[in-house]
Motif scaffolding. Structure first.
Motif, mmCIF file in Angstrom:
data_model
loop_
_atom_site.group_PDB
_atom_site.id
_atom_site.type_symbol
_atom_site.label_atom_id
_atom_site.label_comp_id
_atom_site.label_asym_id
_atom_site.label_seq_id
_atom_site.Cartn_x
_atom_site.Cartn_y
_atom_site.Cartn_z
ATOM 1 N N LEU A 8 1.791 3.482 4.805
ATOM 2 C CA LEU A 8 1.293 3.809 3.460
ATOM 3 C C LEU A 8 -0.168 4.231 3.590
ATOM 4 C CD1 LEU A 8 2.257 3.813 0.516
ATOM 5 C CD2 LEU A 8 1.358 1.496 0.295
ATOM 6 N N ILE A 35 -2.335 -1.114 2.496
ATOM 7 C CA ILE A 35 -2.518 0.269 2.932
ATOM 8 C C ILE A 35 -2.750 0.266 4.442
ATOM 9 C CG2 ILE A 35 -4.016 2.292 2.788
ATOM 10 C CD1 ILE A 35 -2.529 2.022 0.248
ATOM 11 N N LEU A 232 11.510 7.463 -1.827
ATOM 12 C CA LEU A 232 10.939 7.003 -0.554
ATOM 13 C C LEU A 232 11.998 6.781 0.512
ATOM 14 C CD1 LEU A 232 8.191 4.447 -1.715
ATOM 15 C CD2 LEU A 232 7.940 6.878 -1.176
ATOM 16 N N HIS A 242 4.557 8.910 6.972
ATOM 17 C CA HIS A 242 3.387 8.474 6.213
ATOM 18 C C HIS A 242 3.533 8.907 4.757
ATOM 19 C CE1 HIS A 242 1.939 7.989 10.294
ATOM 20 N NE2 HIS A 242 0.819 7.446 9.867
ATOM 21 N N ALA A 256 -0.250 0.254 -4.851
ATOM 22 C CA ALA A 256 0.063 0.167 -3.422
ATOM 23 C C ALA A 256 1.116 -0.893 -3.150
ATOM 24 C CB ALA A 256 -1.214 -0.125 -2.632
ATOM 25 N N PHE A 259 4.584 0.519 -4.036
ATOM 26 C CA PHE A 259 5.090 1.462 -3.036
ATOM 27 C C PHE A 259 5.445 0.739 -1.735
ATOM 28 C CE2 PHE A 259 3.810 4.664 -5.950
ATOM 29 C CZ PHE A 259 4.454 5.839 -5.570
ATOM 30 N N ARG A 260 4.626 -0.210 -1.333
ATOM 31 C CA ARG A 260 4.932 -0.966 -0.119
ATOM 32 C C ARG A 260 6.246 -1.732 -0.263
ATOM 33 N NH1 ARG A 260 3.565 -0.114 4.752
ATOM 34 N NH2 ARG A 260 5.806 -0.122 4.885
ATOM 35 N N LEU A 263 9.139 0.747 0.013
ATOM 36 C CA LEU A 263 9.296 1.179 1.400
ATOM 37 C C LEU A 263 10.057 0.134 2.213
ATOM 38 C CD1 LEU A 263 5.811 2.772 2.238
ATOM 39 C CD2 LEU A 263 8.020 3.964 2.190
#
Length: 300
Positions: A8, A35, A232, A242, A256, A259-260, A263
């Protein structure tokens, strides 16, 4: 398809934030955000750079102490002798990797480890291979590519690092003229840094009042907020390694984390998308480019 853990990334701040605000933003990213890679540098207007430059060493050290890779980003439009001189110094003296956002930067970094930024258009396999052979360790794809093109380039990358823009207003174009200054009846040279009044860009509306773009100094951007949160898992499958978030004046640490989480747990994408919509209040979310339609649309 690569077996490495998805990374990320956080792109450079595109907007004119006060230097202390930007410093504190990166400190919080260092301490709290999941991140992996942070890009730092002035992309849009070289006139802004001197305000934040004194803080860059401290910010880099704080981020690296937190285990994050730091990449220094270059201007996306190099025009003056002073800008060329500063670019030459960065390319020759930087101990950190550099993201090249202009062809002049790429020439200076040839056969050195570097990243090809999103402002250098990579649309086909031949261009992608050329940049890898010239020393690029990673390539960031342009924002308007549809999923079919991304998949083809992912296949051509063959496990090498490839990055996609997955959140934030999309940078569409750059100009030698400053839209922000002109909107306040000012010139570019005497702009009074009015772009600081709009920390997420200034909305642009049609004659009937419909918002359809945003401007950030010399930069034209999407009005809507791109989100590939629901895509994703597909992006991982086609070879993307990435996943870039563009910084905005909101809770980027929470963005973040969302999104993490997706993922790592793709089954949570629908719930996380709902939470993301609660965080993003400046404009609707969109993913149209990725789905081969108008960029402002949100395809479920």
């Amino acid at each position: 398809m690569t077996s490495a853990a998805p990374q990320l990334t956080l792109g450079p701040v595109l907007y004119n934030w006060p230097a202390e605000k930007r410093r504190d933003f990166y400190f919080r990213i260092a301490d709290e955000a999941p991140i992996d890679v942070v890009y730092i540098g002035e992309i849009t207007c070289s006139k802004r750079a001197p305000f934040f430059s004194p803080y860059i060493p401290e910010v880099c050290e704080r981020l690296e102490a937190a285990g994050k890779e730091v990449v220094l980003s270059t201007l996306a439009l190099v025009m003056s002798r002073r800008e060329r001189k500063e670019l030459n110094e960065l390319a020759s003296e930087s101990p950190r990797p550099i993201e090249a956002n202009d062809l002049s930067a790429i020439n200076l970094l040839r056969h050195k480890k570097h990243v090809i930024g999103p402002f250098v258009n990579v649309y086909n396999e031949g261009t992608l291979e050329h940049f890898y052979e010239s020393g690029a360790s990673r390539v960031v794809l342009s924002c308007e590519l549809p999923s079919t093109s991304v998949a083809q380039l992912g296949k051509a990358a063959n496990g090498r690092e490839l990055e996609v823009q997955t959140f934030g207003r999309l940078p569409l174009a750059l100009s030698a003229r400053c839209y922000h200054a002109r909107s306040h009846n000012l010139t570019k040279d005497g702009c009074q840094y009015v772009c600081e009044l709009n920390p997420d860009g200034m909305d642009v509306r049609t004659l009937d009042g419909t918002p359809f773009l945003a401007v950030n100094g010399t930069q034209t951007m999407s009005y809507t907020m791109n989100s590939l949160l629901g895509e994703l898992d597909h992006l991982k499958e086609v070879g993307i390694t990435h996943f870039r978030l563009w910084p905005h004046d909101m809770d980027m640490v929470e963005v973040a984390h969302l999104f993490r989480n997706v993922l790592d747990n793709p089954e949570d994408s629908k719930k996380s998308l709902g939470l993301l919509q609660e965080i993003v209040t400046i404009a609707p979310l969109s993913n149209g480019f990725f789905h081969s339609t108008e960029g402002f649309r949100m395809v479920e």
